[in-house]
Design a protein around this motif. Structure first.
Motif, PDB file in Angstrom:
ATOM      1  N   LEU A 161      -9.868 -10.275   0.595  1.00  0.00           N
ATOM      2  CA  LEU A 161      -8.599  -9.670   0.206  1.00  0.00           C
ATOM      3  C   LEU A 161      -8.068  -8.798   1.338  1.00  0.00           C
ATOM      4  CD1 LEU A 161      -9.537  -8.540  -3.416  1.00  0.00           C
ATOM      5  CD2 LEU A 161      -7.892 -10.326  -2.818  1.00  0.00           C
ATOM      6  N   LEU A 219      -6.816  -5.983   1.637  1.00  0.00           N
ATOM      7  CA  LEU A 219      -6.633  -4.627   1.122  1.00  0.00           C
ATOM      8  C   LEU A 219      -7.528  -3.716   1.951  1.00  0.00           C
ATOM      9  CD1 LEU A 219      -7.114  -5.129  -2.755  1.00  0.00           C
ATOM     10  CD2 LEU A 219      -4.982  -5.130  -1.500  1.00  0.00           C
ATOM     11  N   PHE A 236      -2.066  11.470  -1.215  1.00  0.00           N
ATOM     12  CA  PHE A 236      -1.094  11.600  -2.315  1.00  0.00           C
ATOM     13  C   PHE A 236      -0.380  12.952  -2.306  1.00  0.00           C
ATOM     14  CE2 PHE A 236      -3.385   7.903  -3.960  1.00  0.00           C
ATOM     15  CZ  PHE A 236      -2.305   7.104  -4.302  1.00  0.00           C
ATOM     16  N   LEU A 250       2.427  12.424  -0.043  1.00  0.00           N
ATOM     17  CA  LEU A 250       3.520  11.672  -0.677  1.00  0.00           C
ATOM     18  C   LEU A 250       4.265  12.541  -1.690  1.00  0.00           C
ATOM     19  CD1 LEU A 250       2.037   8.102  -1.393  1.00  0.00           C
ATOM     20  CD2 LEU A 250       3.685   8.768   0.358  1.00  0.00           C
ATOM     21  N   LYS A 258       6.883  14.767  -0.377  1.00  0.00           N
ATOM     22  CA  LYS A 258       8.136  14.159   0.101  1.00  0.00           C
ATOM     23  C   LYS A 258       9.191  14.087  -1.002  1.00  0.00           C
ATOM     24  CE  LYS A 258       6.200  11.112   3.632  1.00  0.00           C
ATOM     25  NZ  LYS A 258       5.937   9.692   3.925  1.00  0.00           N
ATOM     26  N   ASN A 259       8.793  14.427  -2.233  1.00  0.00           N
ATOM     27  CA  ASN A 259       9.739  14.344  -3.348  1.00  0.00           C
ATOM     28  C   ASN A 259      10.308  15.712  -3.676  1.00  0.00           C
ATOM     29  OD1 ASN A 259       9.106  11.600  -3.707  1.00  0.00           O
ATOM     30  ND2 ASN A 259       7.327  12.152  -4.964  1.00  0.00           N
ATOM     31  N   PHE A 282       9.581  10.797 -12.681  1.00  0.00           N
ATOM     32  CA  PHE A 282      10.357   9.761 -12.005  1.00  0.00           C
ATOM     33  C   PHE A 282      10.777   8.677 -13.008  1.00  0.00           C
ATOM     34  CE2 PHE A 282      10.865   6.710  -8.247  1.00  0.00           C
ATOM     35  CZ  PHE A 282      11.972   7.384  -7.770  1.00  0.00           C
ATOM     36  N   GLY A 309       8.618   9.831  -1.450  1.00  0.00           N
ATOM     37  CA  GLY A 309       7.192   9.704  -1.777  1.00  0.00           C
ATOM     38  C   GLY A 309       6.975   8.821  -2.995  1.00  0.00           C
ATOM     39  N   ALA A 310       7.814   9.006  -4.009  1.00  0.00           N
ATOM     40  CA  ALA A 310       7.680   8.226  -5.241  1.00  0.00           C
ATOM     41  C   ALA A 310       7.982   6.751  -4.976  1.00  0.00           C
ATOM     42  CB  ALA A 310       8.617   8.772  -6.310  1.00  0.00           C
ATOM     43  N   LEU A 311       9.013   6.502  -4.179  1.00  0.00           N
ATOM     44  CA  LEU A 311       9.357   5.112  -3.859  1.00  0.00           C
ATOM     45  C   LEU A 311       8.247   4.453  -3.039  1.00  0.00           C
ATOM     46  CD1 LEU A 311      13.168   5.500  -3.116  1.00  0.00           C
ATOM     47  CD2 LEU A 311      12.110   4.391  -5.090  1.00  0.00           C
ATOM     48  N   GLU A 312       7.629   5.253  -2.168  1.00  0.00           N
ATOM     49  CA  GLU A 312       6.519   4.731  -1.357  1.00  0.00           C
ATOM     50  C   GLU A 312       5.345   4.318  -2.261  1.00  0.00           C
ATOM     51  OE1 GLU A 312       6.283   3.996   1.771  1.00  0.00           O
ATOM     52  OE2 GLU A 312       4.124   3.625   1.789  1.00  0.00           O
ATOM     53  N   ARG A 351       3.991   0.513  -2.283  1.00  0.00           N
ATOM     54  CA  ARG A 351       2.582   0.267  -1.909  1.00  0.00           C
ATOM     55  C   ARG A 351       1.869  -0.501  -3.030  1.00  0.00           C
ATOM     56  NH1 ARG A 351      -1.638   2.969   1.289  1.00  0.00           N
ATOM     57  NH2 ARG A 351      -2.754   1.097   1.977  1.00  0.00           N
ATOM     58  N   LEU A 374      -0.041  -4.286  -2.967  1.00  0.00           N
ATOM     59  CA  LEU A 374      -1.441  -4.502  -3.307  1.00  0.00           C
ATOM     60  C   LEU A 374      -1.570  -5.516  -4.454  1.00  0.00           C
ATOM     61  CD1 LEU A 374      -2.738  -0.809  -3.081  1.00  0.00           C
ATOM     62  CD2 LEU A 374      -2.869  -2.586  -1.342  1.00  0.00           C
ATOM     63  N   GLU A 433      -1.017  -9.043  -3.202  1.00  0.00           N
ATOM     64  CA  GLU A 433      -2.189  -9.585  -2.504  1.00  0.00           C
ATOM     65  C   GLU A 433      -3.264 -10.028  -3.509  1.00  0.00           C
ATOM     66  OE1 GLU A 433      -3.069 -10.642   0.254  1.00  0.00           O
ATOM     67  OE2 GLU A 433      -5.262 -10.605   0.156  1.00  0.00           O
ATOM     68  N   LEU A 434      -3.476  -9.213  -4.532  1.00  0.00           N
ATOM     69  CA  LEU A 434      -4.526  -9.541  -5.504  1.00  0.00           C
ATOM     70  C   LEU A 434      -4.207 -10.798  -6.309  1.00  0.00           C
ATOM     71  CD1 LEU A 434      -5.377  -5.970  -6.799  1.00  0.00           C
ATOM     72  CD2 LEU A 434      -7.064  -7.626  -5.956  1.00  0.00           C
ATOM     73  N   LEU A 486       1.359   5.098 -10.794  1.00  0.00           N
ATOM     74  CA  LEU A 486       0.731   5.972  -9.798  1.00  0.00           C
ATOM     75  C   LEU A 486      -0.785   6.015  -9.985  1.00  0.00           C
ATOM     76  CD1 LEU A 486       0.831   8.240  -7.625  1.00  0.00           C
ATOM     77  CD2 LEU A 486       1.392   9.840  -9.464  1.00  0.00           C
ATOM     78  N   ARG A 487      -1.218   6.175 -11.236  1.00  0.00           N
ATOM     79  CA  ARG A 487      -2.666   6.196 -11.511  1.00  0.00           C
ATOM     80  C   ARG A 487      -3.315   4.886 -11.046  1.00  0.00           C
ATOM     81  NH1 ARG A 487      -0.683   9.163 -16.070  1.00  0.00           N
ATOM     82  NH2 ARG A 487      -1.972  10.960 -16.662  1.00  0.00           N
ATOM     83  N   LEU A 520      -2.344   2.950  -8.685  1.00  0.00           N
ATOM     84  CA  LEU A 520      -2.421   2.927  -7.220  1.00  0.00           C
ATOM     85  C   LEU A 520      -3.618   3.750  -6.739  1.00  0.00           C
ATOM     86  CD1 LEU A 520      -1.301   2.113  -4.464  1.00  0.00           C
ATOM     87  CD2 LEU A 520       0.144   4.161  -4.526  1.00  0.00           C
ATOM     88  N   VAL A 521      -3.815   4.911  -7.341  1.00  0.00           N
ATOM     89  CA  VAL A 521      -4.970   5.742  -6.964  1.00  0.00           C
ATOM     90  C   VAL A 521      -6.253   4.929  -7.158  1.00  0.00           C
ATOM     91  CG1 VAL A 521      -6.259   7.871  -7.395  1.00  0.00           C
ATOM     92  CG2 VAL A 521      -3.763   7.860  -7.649  1.00  0.00           C
ATOM     93  N   LEU A 563      -6.696   2.081  -4.536  1.00  0.00           N
ATOM     94  CA  LEU A 563      -7.094   2.583  -3.215  1.00  0.00           C
ATOM     95  C   LEU A 563      -8.513   3.149  -3.242  1.00  0.00           C
ATOM     96  CD1 LEU A 563      -3.743   4.248  -2.073  1.00  0.00           C
ATOM     97  CD2 LEU A 563      -4.720   2.061  -1.326  1.00  0.00           C
TER      98      LEU A 563
END
Lengths: 447, 483
Positions: A41, A43, A56, A59, A62-63, A276, B107-110, B114, B118, B121-122, B329-330, B332-333, B336
């Motif tokens: 993968l 990743l 994080f 990130l 940035k908001n 958001f 940041g939120a859009l990033e 992201r 991911l 790809e999966l 968001l969770r 994504l954490v 990663l």
């Protein structure tokens, strides 16, 4: 890997016990060769908690995230969240359990959902409420779908132009496979929906009439007039009232007092952060006679084997896991945890606290509106009464909006975003804003 | 631990003098609308300690992952990492407004961009939409996309093939999208047979919704051929990815022939189930379906993440703004944290754990299909029926042994089904305890059937009467009558 306890030797010994030499061998008993992924993968490798905290945090920084300098609303609101809402809702017993299929060991979840239903029934003055839906926009789409189930032969939906444009978009996306026709009813100079035009547009083919109050422009609609229009009609279309700012229910006579058929919307304002835009809490209430047409999960009160009061999921015969293609909707979850936050919030605020918070919202908004109208080239766009948000017209909105941003204030939402007049700005205030915050807002939009 | 096992309602202890909240005094002139609400709000008036005690005691009535194995099949009740919640509680995420200028939400859009990368790809499906709020919502979005694609090509078609081993949401979703459901029986070994699909697939059928691995815990071994049959008649393949936890890094649906699928981030990607939501059900599609994805799209342009509304063929929007952001968001954490090594290992361990249970229980419970399984195994109560014991009773008896029961009576094609999914986060010693409990119950069923039939015995709440609840529904607290 710290979330996987069976690694190394434990893993190998379990594998042998089951009868395999390698993981590949186990998987190839199941996945045929042409369906196997052989590569690696693309990743990154797993990261540590410390690395992720930094990533994080960076990130998050940035908001823009200062509610006291943010005057955006339009269905998502910054309100006070009492400390105990975060504390209680973060308990694993609430966060890490699933849909309460097994009632005997899920009474905690079932009880708080039952309370949510009770509170929403009371606040809207409607006979029945469900366990919640994804959010306000999908709750509205479900309302149109329910009306379609009740009047399968009819085609027209009358919808106020002052109903949230994204709610409308979601409803159209969710129902256009049925060939429904959404007819838009204009607003008057007051900002209220033109109910006379609505009355004229009604015919035998109308399955629902849909208003939002306070509406997208913040203006409070005349619901008693709506009920007067529908009353004389034989087999009238379903009246649907959207409440996108649930806090308004504390200050205005609720739709249930005006014989409305469906009241639905969003309770993010009760104990949930804007985040958001999600997750929120859709709510759905209706009359008892429609209960078996209602979408979504419902909790009912019953007895256990010892004759004690107990709770369980009920009316499941409407649902997909039993009815499959004949279900009232394909929904199989609610917004359990966010609804819990709303429930704890409402228990904490009580009738008095909620009323007080709503009064601060109202007073703040009217103070801000009055002060803003004292600034040159700014005026209120509509004359009708509003709750905690209002539209102003500014001739050089772009410049002034940018100036405000430069001063660290987001003064509202330019309605050009939703295809409306490019000079209009939707401004929202809540109990989070102090007089100083409001004065800063007014100052930031000055010339 | 709560020693008090009975908790009343807040209405029983309310008092108008009590208050659990104090708001600041109004700092501007007080105003109220001329016509304000006269009817009662109907909320209880209690103090802060009352609220704390009430919800703490209620929480003690819930089983949850942090206290034990939660083997609900198809629900993937894995451990929910705490760091996910910590990140989602950062001010910079929770206090960000969806309609503030995009430049102030970079940041939120990033985060969203992201996660899209991911998941693409999966799944092997390069275009991802994060807007759907749950799995069923993802299905709905995906089938609408299929419908839009076919409509643009001249004919939305009338029917949708649904294998009997699919999730119940699949036929409900198809019906909601105006497709007539055509059932496809599973073959004698539990797999979808190519010949059955060939017989039913025609040019008036939009395609097929396949749950893979299916609800028998089997990987559809004919999936590649099935996809070819569907494509040869101009149809599309939808994959219900609720069971994706079994195949991460082992199989990419996009490479197998799937055109569109959803993922349940609250299952495979460890976000908390929260007693039934909030979830997130993003969909991933291949290039031919991309133009039809909901708006706004989140795109990368010159290293900048931007929102795009320019999509003339888009089906529209399925939810306000961008989806359940704090859930996304969770996820994504989690992704990663796990990385490419951890995710593949998670699937390996999830499949091994299920096979470990299958191996140790197959002599005690009837196994209708397969010798091995993916991430879940399905037994029935056939052996226990001989002494009159049924699945529901075995499930309730498990509570006495300290376990949440498996998913029961599902899939519908297996009478008396017990669907067990341990997930990769269960240690071996917990699996062994569960296996021992199931073995004991099978012996009890033979020797002392009444003991099993009248269970649960040690749980505070006895068997709940669900039949009466549905006959005369009581859906709100009658003690507070505001009507």
């Amino acid at each position: 890997m710290r979330y996987i306890p069976n690694t190394g030797q434990i893993f190998e010994s379990m594998l042998k016990e089951v009868g395999f030499q390698s993981t590949e061998e186990l998987f190839s008993t199941q996945i045929p060769k042409p369906a196997q992924f052989k590569g690696e993968l693309a990743l990154p490798l797993g990261a540590s908690e410390l690395e992720l905290r930094n990533y994080f945090k960076n990130l998050a920084d940035k908001n823009f995230s200062n509610p006291q300098k943010n005057f955006c609303g339009a269905g998502i609101y910054f309100h006070y969240v009492p400390s105990i809402v975060d504390n209680l809702s973060s308990r694993s017993e609430y966060l890490t359990c699933y849909t309460p299929y097994q009632a005997e060991i899920s009474q905690g979840t079932l009880r708080h959902i039952f309370e949510f239903q009770t509170y929403l029934s009371s606040l809207t003055k409607m006979e029945v409420a469900n366990a919640s839906l994804y959010d306000g926009s999908t709750a509205f789409a479900e309302a149109v779908l329910m009306a379609k189930r009740i009047y399968p032969q009819r085609k027209n939906v009358l919808i106020s132009k002052a109903l949230h444009p994204e709610y409308k978009k979601v409803a159209i996306t969710s129902t256009n496979q049925f060939g429904l026709e959404f007819l838009e009813i204009n607003t008057l100079s007051s900002g209220k929906t033109d109910l006379r035009a609505l009355s004229t547009a009604l015919d035998n083919d109308t399955l629902a009439v849909c208003l939002q109050s306070p509406n997208f422009f913040g203006v409070v609609e005349d619901l008693s007039e709506l009920s007067k229009i529908l009353k004389p009609i034989n087999l009238p279309p379903l009246s649907v009232v959207v409440i996108a700012e649930a806090m308004s229910l504390a200050l205005y006579e609720p739709p249930g007092s005006f014989d409305v058929d469906i009241v639905c919307g969003e309770t993010q304002s009760f104990g949930n952060y804007p985040g958001f835009g999600g997750p929120g809490v859709g709510f759905f209430t209706t009359k008892e006679k429609y209960v078996r047409n209602m979408p979504g999960r419902v909790v009912g009160q019953t007895l256990d084997g010892q004759g004690k009061i107990a709770f369980c999921l009920t009316l499941a015969t409407r649902e997909q896991h039993i009815r499959r293609e004949k279900a009232t909707s394909n929904i199989c979850t609610n917004q359990g945890w966010c609804a819990l936050r709303s429930t704890i919030y409402l228990s904490t605020m009580g009738s008095t606290g909620l009323r007080e918070a709503a009064e601060i919202c109202y007073s703040n908004a009217h103070y801000a509106a009055e002060k803003l109208c004292g600034v040159r080239n700014i005026k209120l766009a509509f004359a009708g009464d509003f709750f905690n948000e209002f539209v102003i017209e500014i001739s050089d909105l772009n410049n002034r909006f940018q100036n405000a941003l430069n001063k660290g204030i987001v003064p509202g939402i330019p309605l050009s975003r939703f295809g409306a007049n490019p000079n209009q700005l939707l401004v929202t205030t809540t109990e989070l804003h102090t007089k100083q915050n409001l004065d800063d807002l007014v100052e930031s939009l000055g010339e | 631990m709560a020693l008090i096992k009975e908790e009343g309602t807040l209405f029983e202890i309310e008092n108008p003098q009590k208050q659990a909240v104090k708001l600041p005094p109004i700092s501007v002139p007080f105003k109220r609308p001329t016509q304000f609400r006269e009817s009662a709000l109907g909320l209880p008036q209690v103090s802060e300690i009352d609220v704390i005690r009430h919800y703490t005691r209620l929480s003690n009535l819930n089983y949850n992952i942090d206290t034990g194995l939660y083997p609900l099949g198809s629900c993937t009740m894995k451990y929910n990492p705490k760091i996910n919640d910590e990140i989602a509680a950062l001010d910079g995420f929770k206090n960000t407004h969806p309609f503030q200028p995009a430049l102030l939400s970079k940041g939120a859009l990033e985060v969203l961009a992201r996660l899209q990368e991911l998941l693409a790809e999966l799944t092997g499906l390069p275009y991802v939409c994060l807007q759907p709020a749950a799995g069923a919502h993802g299905e709905f979005t995906g089938v609408k996309v299929i419908r839009a694609f076919l409509t643009k090509n001249g004919n939305p078609r009338k029917k949708m093939l649904i294998p009997d081993t699919a999730h119940g949401t699949n036929p409900a979703t198809s019906a909601l999208c105006q497709y007539e459901v055509v059932r496809v029986p599973n073959g004698p070994n539990g797999y979808l047979e190519v010949s059955d699909v060939e017989k039913l697939m025609d040019e008036n059928t939009a395609g097929i919704m396949i749950t893979n691995p299916n609800t028998l815990g089997l990987f559809e071994k004919n999936i590649v051929e099935v996809c070819k049959v569907i494509h040869s008649k101009g149809g599309l393949v939808y994959c219900d990815g609720a069971n994706f936890n079994a195949i991460m890094g082992w199989s990419k649906p996009g490479e197998v022939g799937v055109d569109v699928m959803h993922l349940n981030l609250h299952k495979t990607f460890s976000t908390p189930h929260g007693g039934g939501g909030p979830g997130a059900g993003p969909i991933a599609v291949n290039a031919q379906l991309e133009p039809f994805l909901p708006i706004p799209r989140i795109l990368k342009k010159n290293h900048e993440t931007v929102l795009s509304y320019n999509a003339p063929h888009s089906i529209g929007s399925v939810r306000l703004a961008y989806g359940n952001f704090l859930v996304l968001l969770r996820a994504l954490v989690y992704t990663l944290t796990m990385g490419r090594d951890g995710l593949k290992q998670a699937s390996s361990a999830a499949v091994l754990n299920a096979n470990y249970i299958l191996h140790h229980l197959k002599n005690y419970y009837y196994l209708p299909f397969g010798k091995t399984c993916m991430h879940e195994c399905v037994f029935t109560d056939k052996k226990q029926n001989e002494s009159g014991v049924k699945t529901i009773e075995i499930a309730k008896r498990l509570m006495d042994y300290g376990f949440h029961p498996p998913t029961i009576y599902f899939p519908l094609v297996v009478p008396g089904a017990m669907m067990i999914e341990p997930t990769e986060t269960e240690p071996k010693h917990e699996l062994d305890r569960f296996i021992e409990a199931m073995k004991s119950i099978s012996i009890e069923a033979k020797e002392k059937p009444a003991l099993v039939q009248n269970s649960p015995h040690t749980v505070f709440v006895k068997r709940v009467d669900e039949v009466s609840a549905a006959k005369k529904p009581v859906l709100r607290d009658g003690k507070k009558n505001i009507f």
